[in-house]
Design a protein around this motif. Structure first.
Motif, PDB file in Angstrom:
ATOM      1  N   ASP A 167       0.827  -1.216   0.000  1.00  0.00           N
ATOM      2  CA  ASP A 167       0.000   0.000   0.000  1.00  0.00           C
ATOM      3  C   ASP A 167       0.856   1.258   0.000  1.00  0.00           C
ATOM      4  O   ASP A 167       0.668   2.158  -0.830  1.00  0.00           O
ATOM      5  N   THR A 168       1.795   1.342   0.960  1.00  0.00           N
ATOM      6  CA  THR A 168       2.567   2.572   1.088  1.00  0.00           C
ATOM      7  C   THR A 168       3.522   2.775  -0.092  1.00  0.00           C
ATOM      8  O   THR A 168       3.634   3.881  -0.618  1.00  0.00           O
ATOM      9  N   LEU A 169       4.175   1.706  -0.538  1.00  0.00           N
ATOM     10  CA  LEU A 169       5.128   1.847  -1.643  1.00  0.00           C
ATOM     11  C   LEU A 169       4.416   2.196  -2.943  1.00  0.00           C
ATOM     12  O   LEU A 169       4.855   3.089  -3.687  1.00  0.00           O
TER      13      LEU A 169
ATOM     14  N   VAL B  87      -9.518  -4.539   6.241  1.00  0.00           N
ATOM     15  CA  VAL B  87      -8.365  -4.188   7.077  1.00  0.00           C
ATOM     16  C   VAL B  87      -8.626  -4.594   8.523  1.00  0.00           C
ATOM     17  O   VAL B  87      -9.745  -4.963   8.895  1.00  0.00           O
ATOM     18  N   ALA B  88      -7.581  -4.505   9.355  1.00  0.00           N
ATOM     19  CA  ALA B  88      -7.704  -4.942  10.751  1.00  0.00           C
ATOM     20  C   ALA B  88      -8.568  -4.009  11.581  1.00  0.00           C
ATOM     21  O   ALA B  88      -9.179  -4.424  12.563  1.00  0.00           O
TER      22      ALA B  88
ATOM     23  N   ALA C 296       0.714  10.230   0.879  1.00  0.00           N
ATOM     24  CA  ALA C 296       0.140   9.532   2.032  1.00  0.00           C
ATOM     25  C   ALA C 296       1.197   9.403   3.117  1.00  0.00           C
ATOM     26  O   ALA C 296       2.378   9.232   2.832  1.00  0.00           O
ATOM     27  N   ARG C 297       0.757   9.492   4.385  1.00  0.00           N
ATOM     28  CA  ARG C 297       1.709   9.417   5.496  1.00  0.00           C
ATOM     29  C   ARG C 297       1.651   8.084   6.225  1.00  0.00           C
ATOM     30  O   ARG C 297       2.587   7.720   6.927  1.00  0.00           O
ATOM     31  N   ASP C 298       0.557   7.366   6.110  1.00  0.00           N
ATOM     32  CA  ASP C 298       0.383   6.159   6.917  1.00  0.00           C
ATOM     33  C   ASP C 298      -0.384   5.121   6.114  1.00  0.00           C
ATOM     34  O   ASP C 298      -1.096   5.454   5.159  1.00  0.00           O
ATOM     35  N   GLY C 299      -0.228   3.856   6.518  1.00  0.00           N
ATOM     36  CA  GLY C 299      -0.958   2.776   5.872  1.00  0.00           C
ATOM     37  C   GLY C 299      -1.886   2.088   6.850  1.00  0.00           C
ATOM     38  O   GLY C 299      -1.847   2.342   8.058  1.00  0.00           O
ATOM     39  N   PHE C 300      -2.706   1.195   6.347  1.00  0.00           N
ATOM     40  CA  PHE C 300      -3.631   0.442   7.183  1.00  0.00           C
ATOM     41  C   PHE C 300      -2.936  -0.779   7.777  1.00  0.00           C
ATOM     42  O   PHE C 300      -1.961  -1.301   7.231  1.00  0.00           O
ATOM     43  N   ARG C 301      -3.473  -1.234   8.894  1.00  0.00           N
ATOM     44  CA  ARG C 301      -2.993  -2.470   9.507  1.00  0.00           C
ATOM     45  C   ARG C 301      -3.824  -3.635   8.970  1.00  0.00           C
ATOM     46  O   ARG C 301      -5.008  -3.484   8.677  1.00  0.00           O
TER      47      ARG C 301
END
Length: 549
Positions: free
Chosen positions: A126-128, A353-354, A389-394
């Motif tokens: 997701d982040t990459l 997602v979690a 984006a600064r953060d991704g999902f768990r």
């Protein structure tokens, strides 16, 4: 195959005639003992045909001289390791974008258009992919897409279709794209970190170069450990050298096949003798009592029910098959578990997602950046456009164990010999590099109480509380003692060994026997006896690489 043959036999016994013989063909590119596997899976009359690979492997060089160079026979793992540039984790996206662009922007016959990037986790995908989508299009009109098992099926299929149709594209994925999905031509494969072993590496890099007959690989190791492992795996892939597969009877598979066999027999059900025959078609060396004990346990757990000498599926498994049976047949984590994340603009489910993220702005998911709108029974998201984006999902996941094969590749990449297991004085304390993988490490820490696991080096090295803790005598242990250790640590070992998704449905005695078979105590004992333990001196040229860990 045993189930298919058994169903066919029962159908023929019912009076059907005029059937032609059943022919079975199987194929794989990643088997070390093809004849042995063919005999086990397809029967003793099976014939294995081996065809050597013909594609040369080329690796993208360091940034000081960006070019593709062949992994020639003169290159060993240590030599190749020096050509694999580290992409440090703290600024990984920037390093990855620079290296991928260098590969994509080559001139002449090295000008490439399409890259498949394998990343080790869904969150990193997701982040990459989201960060690459913000960076690469500034250089050229390049589509950046994402693919992993927690993305909704329609989202994954859209990525597959768009990548296949695109002229310029980068697709970032987990193992979901190792095999089985047609995504068209791929010019080169990017490996983020190191796969678990040579087989997985071959599956991944084999997606590239089918059109031109050359497999091109851009390696992006984030640590010295990954750098050493990748170098060794690429050399093994060049030489066609695969680690021998350990063989043990995974009774979890029998549970799946027995349930499917009963489901195929509805509404008549199946006799117990049918299940005994099903197992003995594949494992004739096992006693019928083994199957009887498993069936009794499944009845006690109400996974199966018995009436008038016939077996049927219990309610939970019957419901599973009524819904298509995919959950029963899966050997991997199935998508669709967790909280749905929904595009508030379209109502489309993007992924599961979690739970809700800690951030509300700039969330990476599926190659796009989102802002969180609301959270109720689902997570509503608004597209954020091209802003970073600064953060991704768990995601619901646990850390994968380090396989022994991976540990062996790290050792080879460092230039250490087969039995080498050095003690190294590091700033954090005396460290023993055993290179045995997670399952051997669990047993070692039980066997020698002075050993302590190291999170960052799990499966590779342990801390030693006392310099006298290790000696040839302490490693020369009887088989009976080792069997006791394996039985004592059964629960921990079961979590890290590849036991199969329905191991939990077996009686405990059978579960313990599966774990013992997978550990293969005689092999473990020979490995222990072969360890050459010595204290690495400060002037040993390999010390600097070990210290980098």
């Amino acid at each position: 195959m045993g189930r298919l043959r058994r169903v066919r036999r029962l159908t023929d016994d019912s009076g059907t005639s005029g059937r032609v013989g059943l022919q079975v063909c199987a194929g794989s590119a990643t088997i070390s003992d093809s004849q042995g596997l063919a005999s086990r899976l397809l029967g003793p009359s099976a014939v294995a045909i081996e065809v050597a690979g013909t594609r040369e492997i080329e690796v993208f060089g360091s940034s000081s001289a960006p070019l593709w160079f062949p992994v020639e026979p003169s290159l060993d793992a240590v030599g190749l390791r020096e050509h694999l540039e580290l992409a440090p984790s703290e600024k990984f996206a920037e390093a990855a974008e620079r290296r991928i662009w260098e590969a994509l922007s080559g001139e002449g016959d090295t000008r490439l258009r399409k890259a498949l990037v394998f990343a080790p986790t869904r969150r990193l995908v997701d982040t990459l992919s989201t960060e690459l989508a913000a960076m690469l299009p500034r250089r050229r009109a390049i589509s950046v897409l994402a693919h992993h098992g927690s993305l909704e099926r329609t989202v994954r299929e859209r990525s597959e279709t768009e990548f296949a149709a695109a002229g310029d594209a980068v697709l970032v994925a987990t193992t979901t794209l190792e095999v089985g999905v047609d995504i068209g031509d791929v010019d080169f494969v990017v490996l983020v970190g190191a796969p678990p072993g040579t087989r997985s590496l071959l599956q991944r890099i084999g997606r590239a170069g089918r059109r031109i007959g050359c497999t091109r690989v851009l390696a992006l190791p984030r640590t010295a450990v990954e750098q050493a492992a990748l170098a060794s795996m690429l050399v093994a892939a060049r030489d066609g050298r695969l680690e021998p597969e350990g063989y043990a009877r995974r009774w979890s598979v029998f549970v799946q096949q027995a349930a499917s066999f009963i489901a195929q027999g509805r509404p008549q059900g199946r006799k117990r003798s049918h299940l005994v025959d099903l197992a003995q078609d594949v494992w004739p060396e096992d006693e019928p009592a083994t199957v009887d004990a498993i069936v009794e346990h499944l009845l006690d757990e109400e996974r199966l029910i018995e009436d008038r000498g016939r077996l049927w599926l219990g309610e939970p498994w019957a419901d599973l098959f009524d819904a298509g049976g995919r959950g029963m047949h899966a050997n991997f984590d199935s998508p669709g578990t967790g909280v749905p994340a929904v595009d508030a603009s379209t109502g489309e489910v993007i992924a599961y997602v979690a739970g809700p993220p800690s951030e509300r702005k700039g969330l990476a998911l599926g190659g796009q950046s989102w802002d969180l709108e609301t959270v109720s029974g689902e997570i509503l998201l608004r597209p954020r456009g091209a802003r970073a984006a600064r953060d991704g999902f768990r995601y619901v996941a646990r850390r994968a164990p380090v396989r022994r094969e991976y540990a062996v590749h790290v050792r080879r990449g460092l230039g250490l010999g087969e039995g080498d297991a050095p003690l190294v004085d590091l700033s954090s304390g005396l460290t023993w590099f055993h290179f045995g993988g997670t399952e051997y490490e669990i047993a070692l820490c039980d066997l020698i109480q002075e050993l302590r696991p190291i999170g960052a080096l799990a499966g590779l090295a342990v801390r030693v509380d006392s310099g006298s803790a290790l000696s040839a005598t302490r490693l020369d242990v009887s088989e009976s003692r080792l069997r006791q250790v394996v039985d004592d640590r059964f629960a921990d070992l079961e979590r890290v060994l590849a036991v199969g998704p329905y191991q939990h449905a077996l009686p405990e005695a059978r579960r313990r026997s599966v774990v013992a078979a997978l550990m293969d105590v005689p092999v473990f004992r020979r490995w222990l006896q072969s360890r050459r333990v010595w204290r690495m001196t400060s002037d040993d040229p390999r010390r600097q690489h070990v210290q980098a860990f």
